[in-house]
Motif scaffolding. Structure first.
Motif, mmCIF file in Angstrom:
data_model
loop_
_atom_site.group_PDB
_atom_site.id
_atom_site.type_symbol
_atom_site.label_atom_id
_atom_site.label_comp_id
_atom_site.label_asym_id
_atom_site.label_seq_id
_atom_site.Cartn_x
_atom_site.Cartn_y
_atom_site.Cartn_z
ATOM 1 N N TYR A 68 0.973 -1.151 -0.023
ATOM 2 C CA TYR A 68 0.033 0.177 -0.098
ATOM 3 C C TYR A 68 0.825 1.242 0.096
ATOM 4 C CZ TYR A 68 -2.975 3.616 1.171
ATOM 5 O OH TYR A 68 -3.934 4.929 1.194
ATOM 6 N N SER A 69 2.010 1.306 0.798
ATOM 7 C CA SER A 69 2.804 2.452 1.021
ATOM 8 C C SER A 69 3.270 2.644 -0.500
ATOM 9 C CB SER A 69 4.024 2.380 2.037
ATOM 10 O OG SER A 69 4.725 3.429 2.138
ATOM 11 N N TYR A 70 3.831 1.890 -1.177
ATOM 12 C CA TYR A 70 4.224 1.809 -2.690
ATOM 13 C C TYR A 70 3.327 2.398 -3.629
ATOM 14 C CZ TYR A 70 6.063 0.652 -7.214
ATOM 15 O OH TYR A 70 6.846 0.692 -8.363
ATOM 16 N N LEU A 71 2.222 1.793 -3.525
ATOM 17 C CA LEU A 71 0.907 2.188 -4.424
ATOM 18 C C LEU A 71 0.590 3.716 -3.781
ATOM 19 C CD1 LEU A 71 -0.875 1.263 -6.645
ATOM 20 C CD2 LEU A 71 -2.311 0.460 -4.823
ATOM 21 N N LEU A 72 0.594 3.928 -2.805
ATOM 22 C CA LEU A 72 0.277 5.502 -2.671
ATOM 23 C C LEU A 72 1.120 6.473 -3.221
ATOM 24 C CD1 LEU A 72 -1.443 7.416 -0.768
ATOM 25 C CD2 LEU A 72 0.096 7.030 1.026
ATOM 26 N N GLY A 73 2.427 6.254 -3.176
ATOM 27 C CA GLY A 73 3.384 6.944 -3.836
ATOM 28 C C GLY A 73 3.299 7.021 -5.326
ATOM 29 N N LEU A 74 2.993 5.905 -6.000
ATOM 30 C CA LEU A 74 2.564 5.816 -7.328
ATOM 31 C C LEU A 74 1.262 6.464 -7.591
ATOM 32 C CD1 LEU A 74 3.039 2.033 -8.117
ATOM 33 C CD2 LEU A 74 4.730 3.981 -8.779
ATOM 34 N N TYR A 75 0.116 6.416 -6.690
ATOM 35 C CA TYR A 75 -0.973 7.088 -7.040
ATOM 36 C C TYR A 75 -0.782 8.778 -6.926
ATOM 37 C CZ TYR A 75 -5.438 9.652 -5.846
ATOM 38 O OH TYR A 75 -6.369 10.342 -5.678
ATOM 39 N N LYS A 87 -21.481 0.624 -8.697
ATOM 40 C CA LYS A 87 -20.865 1.154 -7.541
ATOM 41 C C LYS A 87 -19.568 1.174 -7.456
ATOM 42 C CE LYS A 87 -24.904 -0.196 -4.798
ATOM 43 N NZ LYS A 87 -25.555 -1.109 -3.640
ATOM 44 N N GLY A 88 -18.943 0.783 -8.405
ATOM 45 C CA GLY A 88 -17.201 0.837 -8.381
ATOM 46 C C GLY A 88 -16.495 1.896 -9.091
ATOM 47 N N TYR A 89 -15.255 2.015 -8.875
ATOM 48 C CA TYR A 89 -14.315 2.790 -9.298
ATOM 49 C C TYR A 89 -13.060 2.470 -9.938
ATOM 50 C CZ TYR A 89 -17.002 6.206 -6.274
ATOM 51 O OH TYR A 89 -17.825 7.128 -5.480
ATOM 52 N N PHE A 90 -12.478 3.136 -10.729
ATOM 53 C CA PHE A 90 -11.203 2.558 -11.384
ATOM 54 C C PHE A 90 -10.228 3.366 -10.779
ATOM 55 C CE2 PHE A 90 -14.197 2.066 -14.868
ATOM 56 C CZ PHE A 90 -14.006 0.642 -15.363
ATOM 57 N N LEU A 91 -9.160 2.628 -10.338
ATOM 58 C CA LEU A 91 -7.831 3.271 -10.043
ATOM 59 C C LEU A 91 -7.099 2.951 -11.265
ATOM 60 C CD1 LEU A 91 -5.684 4.450 -8.185
ATOM 61 C CD2 LEU A 91 -5.251 1.783 -7.602
ATOM 62 N N ARG A 92 -6.183 4.032 -11.772
ATOM 63 C CA ARG A 92 -5.557 3.787 -12.823
ATOM 64 C C ARG A 92 -4.055 4.667 -12.760
ATOM 65 N NH1 ARG A 92 -8.507 6.473 -15.943
ATOM 66 N NH2 ARG A 92 -7.317 8.234 -16.432
ATOM 67 N N TYR A 127 2.646 4.540 -23.492
ATOM 68 C CA TYR A 127 2.625 4.245 -21.842
ATOM 69 C C TYR A 127 1.529 3.130 -21.561
ATOM 70 C CZ TYR A 127 -1.472 7.147 -21.310
ATOM 71 O OH TYR A 127 -2.919 7.652 -21.213
ATOM 72 N N THR A 128 1.498 2.686 -20.527
ATOM 73 C CA THR A 128 0.438 1.634 -20.258
ATOM 74 C C THR A 128 -0.277 2.167 -19.033
ATOM 75 O OG1 THR A 128 1.607 -0.310 -21.161
ATOM 76 C CG2 THR A 128 0.048 -0.899 -19.489
ATOM 77 N N SER A 129 -1.442 1.705 -18.839
ATOM 78 C CA SER A 129 -2.196 2.210 -17.524
ATOM 79 C C SER A 129 -2.644 0.999 -16.984
ATOM 80 C CB SER A 129 -3.735 3.014 -18.195
ATOM 81 O OG SER A 129 -3.399 4.257 -18.473
ATOM 82 N N VAL A 130 -2.189 0.967 -15.599
ATOM 83 C CA VAL A 130 -2.244 -0.371 -14.973
ATOM 84 C C VAL A 130 -3.795 -0.054 -14.030
ATOM 85 C CG1 VAL A 130 -1.529 -1.788 -13.048
ATOM 86 C CG2 VAL A 130 -0.024 -0.907 -14.757
ATOM 87 N N VAL A 131 -4.708 -0.890 -14.108
ATOM 88 C CA VAL A 131 -5.984 -0.424 -13.742
ATOM 89 C C VAL A 131 -6.555 -1.574 -12.768
ATOM 90 C CG1 VAL A 131 -8.307 0.206 -14.326
ATOM 91 C CG2 VAL A 131 -6.436 0.817 -15.868
ATOM 92 N N GLY A 132 -7.460 -1.066 -11.894
ATOM 93 C CA GLY A 132 -7.954 -1.749 -10.977
ATOM 94 C C GLY A 132 -9.273 -1.703 -10.684
ATOM 95 N N TYR A 133 -10.474 -2.266 -10.509
ATOM 96 C CA TYR A 133 -11.644 -1.770 -10.337
ATOM 97 C C TYR A 133 -12.164 -2.247 -9.263
ATOM 98 C CZ TYR A 133 -16.500 -1.066 -11.432
ATOM 99 O OH TYR A 133 -17.964 -0.498 -11.556
ATOM 100 N N SER A 134 -12.744 -1.367 -8.192
ATOM 101 C CA SER A 134 -13.214 -1.650 -6.867
ATOM 102 C C SER A 134 -14.107 -0.522 -6.381
ATOM 103 C CB SER A 134 -11.972 -1.782 -5.879
ATOM 104 O OG SER A 134 -12.423 -2.144 -4.618
ATOM 105 N N GLY A 135 -15.083 -0.898 -5.597
ATOM 106 C CA GLY A 135 -15.716 0.171 -4.857
ATOM 107 C C GLY A 135 -14.969 0.803 -3.790
ATOM 108 N N HIS A 136 -13.882 0.219 -3.302
ATOM 109 C CA HIS A 136 -13.094 0.620 -2.409
ATOM 110 C C HIS A 136 -12.003 1.817 -2.472
ATOM 111 C CE1 HIS A 136 -12.157 -0.551 1.974
ATOM 112 N NE2 HIS A 136 -10.992 -1.097 1.501
#
Length: 258
Positions: A68-75, A87-92, A127-136
């Motif tokens: 999470y700490s690594y992903l927070l920096g990326l975000y 009800k979901g969201y995309f993190l890209r 570039y490549t978008s790394v994507v995750g789908y979640s309501g969280h």
């Protein structure tokens, strides 16, 4: 034919207010196809929804705090969250194709934090978008909000700060992997009456947000890394690490992108 995930992500980009032309260039999908999807699918909502069903009104730290700490920096550097359908969201997270190792590390982090355990890649030009789908995602990244990050206040929640304090190098690695680089600088010196070229490594981190730069430098201070502001064209957006001992620390815990 495009799968449902690709269609959802494309429409999410349009829902951010971007033009069909810019979305078409990024995704490689024709404007006609996007228009047809818009006609068949209800417009994506732009407003925040009800609290996440996984954590209610308050988020809890994920179990894999290092990821999470690594992903927070990326975000904070190259990420965004946009509403999807239902009800979901995309993190890209946008990752340059020049660094395939970064793409893999980013995907692994998204998979580790996404409650579904899934991540997928969307290829764009360069570039490549790394994507995750979640309501969280809005709960895990409460910095999400309207507008650009550097135009709004960015602060960490107490639980996020506790995660960063426990895993500071992962946070620094994420920030550098998104908005930083390791370069080789050079200068000349007189040695025994002869001018010789001298090369040395240096790290840069560049971000327009005063708050995000402060999160970076505050964490460097806690790690004993010396840094300096490097103004370019009158803009103090660059943070430089050039002292030999500090560069050695970053080389040990971060290293060049690959």
């Amino acid at each position: 034919m495009y799968d449902l995930g690709t269609r959802k992500l494309t429409l999410a980009l349009v829902a951010e207010g971007r033009s069909l032309n810019s979305v078409s260039k990024e995704t490689g999908i024709s404007r006609a196809a996007i228009r047809s999807w818009q006609a068949r699918i209800d417009p994506l909502p732009r407003m925040q929804r009800t609290p996440c069903s996984l954590c209610g009104p308050a988020a809890e730290p994920p179990s894999d705090k290092a990821s999470y700490s690594y992903l927070l920096g990326l975000y904070l550097g190259d990420g965004c969250i946009s509403p999807g359908m239902k009800k979901g969201y995309f993190l890209r997270i946008a990752c340059a194709d020049s660094w395939p190792g970064l793409i893999e590390a980013c995907a692994a982090a998204v998979e580790a934090i996404n409650p579904s355990g899934k991540a997928y890649r969307v290829q764009a030009v360069g570039y490549t978008s790394v994507v995750g789908y979640s309501g969280h995602w809005p709960c895990l990244f409460p910095q999400h909000g309207p507008g650009k990050k550097h135009e709004r206040r960015i602060t960490l929640e107490p639980w996020q700060q506790a995660v960063v304090d426990a895993h500071p190098w992962e946070f620094i690695r994420g920030l550098i992997h998104s908005d930083g680089c390791r370069v080789i600088n050079w200068t000349t010196r007189m040695v025994s009456g002869e001018r010789k070229r001298y090369e040395y490594p240096r790290y840069f981190f560049t971000n327009k947000s005063d708050d995000i730069r402060a999160l970076y430098t505050d964490t460097l201070d806690k790690l004993g890394v010396e840094w300096a502001v490097y103004a370019r064209n009158g803009n103090a957006f660059n943070i430089s690490v050039a002292r030999k001992a500090s560069v050695a620390l970053l080389d040990t815990h971060v290293g060049p992108k690959h």
